[in-house]
Design a protein around this motif. Structure first.
Motif, short mmCIF file in Angstrom:
data_model
loop_
_atom_site.label_atom_id
_atom_site.label_comp_id
_atom_site.label_asym_id
_atom_site.label_seq_id
_atom_site.Cartn_x
_atom_site.Cartn_y
_atom_site.Cartn_z
N LEU A 170 -99.30 55.37 2.50
CA LEU A 170 -100.71 55.10 2.74
C LEU A 170 -100.94 53.69 3.30
CD1 LEU A 170 -102.24 56.71 -0.47
CD2 LEU A 170 -102.32 57.62 1.86
N THR A 171 -100.19 52.73 2.79
CA THR A 171 -100.40 51.35 3.24
C THR A 171 -99.69 51.07 4.57
OG1 THR A 171 -98.51 50.61 1.92
CG2 THR A 171 -100.70 50.49 0.90
N GLY A 172 -98.82 51.99 4.99
CA GLY A 172 -98.06 51.76 6.23
C GLY A 172 -98.66 52.39 7.47
N SER A 185 -112.75 53.58 8.51
CA SER A 185 -112.00 52.34 8.74
C SER A 185 -111.57 52.18 10.20
CB SER A 185 -110.76 52.33 7.86
OG SER A 185 -109.86 53.37 8.25
N CYS A 211 -95.80 57.30 -2.20
CA CYS A 211 -96.98 57.66 -1.44
C CYS A 211 -97.82 56.43 -1.09
CB CYS A 211 -97.83 58.68 -2.20
SG CYS A 211 -99.20 59.37 -1.24
N GLU A 212 -97.85 55.48 -2.01
CA GLU A 212 -98.55 54.22 -1.71
C GLU A 212 -97.91 53.54 -0.51
OE1 GLU A 212 -101.45 51.35 -2.05
OE2 GLU A 212 -101.29 53.31 -3.03
N ARG A 213 -96.57 53.64 -0.40
CA ARG A 213 -95.87 53.07 0.76
C ARG A 213 -96.34 53.76 2.04
NH1 ARG A 213 -90.61 50.89 1.22
NH2 ARG A 213 -90.35 50.09 3.33
N LEU A 255 -106.29 59.96 1.84
CA LEU A 255 -106.44 59.25 3.10
C LEU A 255 -107.92 59.02 3.42
CD1 LEU A 255 -103.72 61.18 5.10
CD2 LEU A 255 -103.75 58.71 4.79
N ARG A 268 -109.54 56.23 1.63
CA ARG A 268 -109.19 54.91 2.15
C ARG A 268 -109.79 54.66 3.52
NH1 ARG A 268 -103.70 52.50 -0.14
NH2 ARG A 268 -103.73 53.48 -2.20
#
Length: 283
Positions: A280-282, A32, A276-278, A60, A63
């Motif tokens: 990963l998306t941050g 990415s 953890c989603e917070r 990680l 993604r």
């Protein structure tokens, strides 16, 4: 999070001769443009290694992030060794993988958060302790196990952001609170915390080590810093992050704190949790 199965790395690279001087690489199928260097916690104790963050490293990579999971030397009195290791490993991690990364984020959890905040300042031209291997390496002696393109311990790596998750961000306060059952004194050695200075050729006193490693007392990193800390963390008090943010903002630092209501110490680095989603998306 320790119940999650270990995820094998795609590659492991040594950056020094010690068994703990290695980096595990988790490589994405579809990059990415993001590279993450990951520093684990465990209160700097040898009993806790990088394996417990392998699921996060794999998440990680899934993604699209080229992810480097760093191991470093730990244990009683190991501050100088750990400091040298994370500096070298950060440089080792930067050039690896398929390439083309546009951003490099340094992520540290718990004690690894302290190391990440320290690296973010020191690698960008901050103070280097006048003793031990860091002083010699800072002069440009990278050693035989340095990473590709290595030119010296404090050559700034291409870090664009530092993310510290539940970090031990105020060492003196953590020592006073006996965070981790006295982990700070174990790692740095017993001392008062008052600066004493050194005579030429004299070994550093524990108090001096502590203050020169303490994120809250260092200049702000010249890149944005993001902290995540759960309000229900029983291992590292959220107070430490609040104190860091207050001090660094007063010094002109670009620091953001996200408090996670009702979240404990491990959820932010455990894939599958909202915390953890917070994270990963941050990134």
């Amino acid at each position: 999070m320790f119940g999650l199965g270990h995820v094998p790395a795609d590659a492991t690279v040594a950056y020094g001769p010690h068994p703990d001087q290695v980096v595990d690489f988790y490589l994405p199928r579809r990059p990415s443009g993001l590279r993450v260097t990951l520093l684990h916690g465990g209160f700097w104790r040898a009993a806790y290694d990088r394996r417990h963050l392998a699921p996060l490293a794999a998440a990680l990579a899934a993604r699209g992030a080229e992810t480097a999971l760093v191991e470093y030397r730990r244990g009683p009195g190991a501050w100088e060794a750990a400091a040298e290791d994370v500096l070298r490993a950060t440089r080792c991690a930067a050039p690896y993988g398929p390439g083309g990364a546009r951003r490099h984020v340094l992520v540290g959890h718990s004690a690894g958060g302290q190391l990440a905040l320290w690296v973010g300042t020191v690698c960008a031209g901050g103070p280097v302790p006048p003793y031990g291997p860091l002083r010699a390496d800072a002069a440009g002696s990278a050693g035989p196990h340095a990473g590709p393109g290595d030119t010296g311990a404090c050559a700034p790596p291409p870090v664009s952001r530092v993310v510290a998750v539940a970090p031990v961000a105020d060492l003196l306060r953590a020592r006073d609170l006996r965070t981790g059952g006295g982990a700070v004194e174990d790692f740095f050695g017993p001392g008062t915390g008052e600066r004493t200075g050194e005579r030429p050729g004299e070994a550093p006193r524990p108090a001096d080590r502590l203050r020169e490693a303490d994120p809250v007392r260092l200049p702000p990193p010249p890149v944005p810093v993001v902290l995540l800390h759960g309000t229900a963390d029983p291992d590292v008090p959220p107070e430490l992050s609040l104190r860091y943010v207050s001090a660094q903002r007063a010094a002109g630092g670009d620091v953001t704190l996200h408090t996670l209501d009702g979240v404990g110490h491990y959820a932010p680095v455990t894939p599958g949790t909202p915390a953890c989603e917070r994270l990963l998306t941050g990134l």
